[in-house]
Scaffold this active site. Structure first.
Site, mmCIF file in Angstrom:
data_model
loop_
_atom_site.group_PDB
_atom_site.id
_atom_site.type_symbol
_atom_site.label_atom_id
_atom_site.label_comp_id
_atom_site.label_asym_id
_atom_site.label_seq_id
_atom_site.Cartn_x
_atom_site.Cartn_y
_atom_site.Cartn_z
ATOM 1 N N GLY A 45 -6.298 28.615 6.162
ATOM 2 C CA GLY A 45 -6.687 29.022 4.806
ATOM 3 C C GLY A 45 -8.164 29.286 4.599
ATOM 4 O O GLY A 45 -8.524 30.136 3.785
ATOM 5 N N GLU A 101 -13.375 23.992 3.968
ATOM 6 C CA GLU A 101 -11.952 24.050 3.612
ATOM 7 C C GLU A 101 -11.782 25.010 2.431
ATOM 8 O O GLU A 101 -12.685 25.153 1.598
ATOM 9 C CB GLU A 101 -11.509 22.616 3.238
ATOM 10 C CG GLU A 101 -10.083 22.448 2.856
ATOM 11 C CD GLU A 101 -9.077 22.807 3.945
ATOM 12 O OE1 GLU A 101 -8.956 24.005 4.234
ATOM 13 O OE2 GLU A 101 -8.387 21.904 4.455
ATOM 14 N N ASP A 102 -10.627 25.669 2.362
ATOM 15 C CA ASP A 102 -10.384 26.542 1.207
ATOM 16 C C ASP A 102 -10.035 25.720 -0.027
ATOM 17 O O ASP A 102 -10.539 25.994 -1.116
ATOM 18 C CB ASP A 102 -9.284 27.582 1.506
ATOM 19 C CG ASP A 102 -7.990 26.961 1.994
ATOM 20 O OD1 ASP A 102 -8.018 25.818 2.510
ATOM 21 O OD2 ASP A 102 -6.928 27.593 1.869
ATOM 22 N N GLY A 106 -5.552 15.857 -0.716
ATOM 23 C CA GLY A 106 -6.629 15.254 0.079
ATOM 24 C C GLY A 106 -6.140 14.731 1.423
ATOM 25 O O GLY A 106 -6.940 14.279 2.245
ATOM 26 N N THR A 161 -4.854 16.314 4.074
ATOM 27 C CA THR A 161 -5.333 17.079 5.235
ATOM 28 C C THR A 161 -6.776 16.704 5.538
ATOM 29 O O THR A 161 -7.121 16.368 6.684
ATOM 30 C CB THR A 161 -5.248 18.597 4.939
ATOM 31 O OG1 THR A 161 -3.916 18.917 4.558
ATOM 32 C CG2 THR A 161 -5.663 19.419 6.144
ATOM 33 N N PHE A 169 -0.168 26.930 -8.584
ATOM 34 C CA PHE A 169 -0.109 27.370 -7.192
ATOM 35 C C PHE A 169 -0.876 28.675 -7.081
ATOM 36 O O PHE A 169 -0.556 29.654 -7.742
ATOM 37 C CB PHE A 169 1.337 27.546 -6.721
ATOM 38 C CG PHE A 169 1.426 27.565 -5.217
ATOM 39 C CD1 PHE A 169 1.628 26.394 -4.514
ATOM 40 C CD2 PHE A 169 1.243 28.753 -4.518
ATOM 41 C CE1 PHE A 169 1.667 26.401 -3.119
ATOM 42 C CE2 PHE A 169 1.274 28.768 -3.125
ATOM 43 C CZ PHE A 169 1.493 27.575 -2.427
ATOM 44 N N ASP A 181 -2.262 31.213 1.036
ATOM 45 C CA ASP A 181 -0.986 31.908 1.186
ATOM 46 C C ASP A 181 0.150 31.265 0.401
ATOM 47 O O ASP A 181 0.059 30.111 -0.040
ATOM 48 C CB ASP A 181 -0.572 31.906 2.665
ATOM 49 C CG ASP A 181 -0.067 30.529 3.121
ATOM 50 O OD1 ASP A 181 -0.779 29.528 2.891
ATOM 51 O OD2 ASP A 181 1.048 30.446 3.670
#
Ligand code: PRP
Length: 180
Positions: free
Chosen positions: A46, A100-101, A106, A108, A153, A160
């Site tokens: 991402g 990070e995107d 949290g 990940t 979302f 994606d």
């Protein structure tokens, strides 16, 4: 989210708003890391677009690497973070900046922080374009935040839905017909 669609009216951040914010963050990083041994690590997939734009605007000598992690299946965080690629470079003495995107639950980022800390970098900071803090499950300290966002979302600019929409230049809210 079986039936999803995008239209022109659901832009959250335009290309130029993103560009302006990326420039501001890069300027701050360029000040903060003067004289440092900067290694910028992008979290795939991402973050690829944000990462590429950001490093081009950092006015310092730096090196790069990537980590590949996956936690989402369709639109849900599984909470089970799979590490697909781990940087092989020696991190000792490096000032590591993780890029990070989005930080959502949290999970990940917290797993990646644990992995990087074991490699004993000289310093470790976090840069995330988007912070969806409402959904946080694990506390993560973010040093550079692009935008705080609501619990919707979103897709585009690297993000994606089932592999699609990563190439959109704007960040958009994915609308579900089921919610209408
Ligand atoms: C997305 C995003 C982050 C993570 C954030 O990755 O790029 O890495 O989810 O969610 P969390 O804070 O709830 O863990 P994803 O697993 O969708 O993989 P991708 O980057 O390859 O799209």
């Amino acid at each position: 989210m079986a039936n999803t669609f995008l239209n022109g009216s659901n832009i959250l951040f335009t290309q130029s708003e993103i560009e302006q914010r990326v420039n501001e963050i890069a300027a701050q990083i360029s000040i903060d890391y003067r004289g440092a041994n900067l290694l910028v690590v992008g979290i795939l997939k991402g973050a690829f677009m944000f990462f590429a734009d950001l490093i081009r605007k950092i006015n310092l000598e730096l090196t790069i690497d990537f980590i590949a992690a996956q936690s989402y299946i369709k639109d849900a965080s599984t909470g089970n973070v799979r590490l697909l690629y781990d940087p092989l470079v020696d991190l000792s003495g490096k000032d590591v900046l993780l890029v990070e995107d989005i930080i959502d639950t949290g999970l990940t980022m917290s797993k990646i922080i644990d992995i990087i800390k074991k490699k004993s970098p000289h310093s470790l900071k976090i840069c995330a374009l988007l912070d969806k803090s409402e959904r946080r499950v694990v506390d993560v300290g973010i040093d550079y935040i692009g935008f705080k966002i609501p619990n919707s979302f979103i897709v585009g600019y690297g993000l994606d839905y089932e592999g699609r929409y990563r190439n959109l230049p704007d960040i958009k809210v994915l609308v579900s017909e089921d919610n209408d």
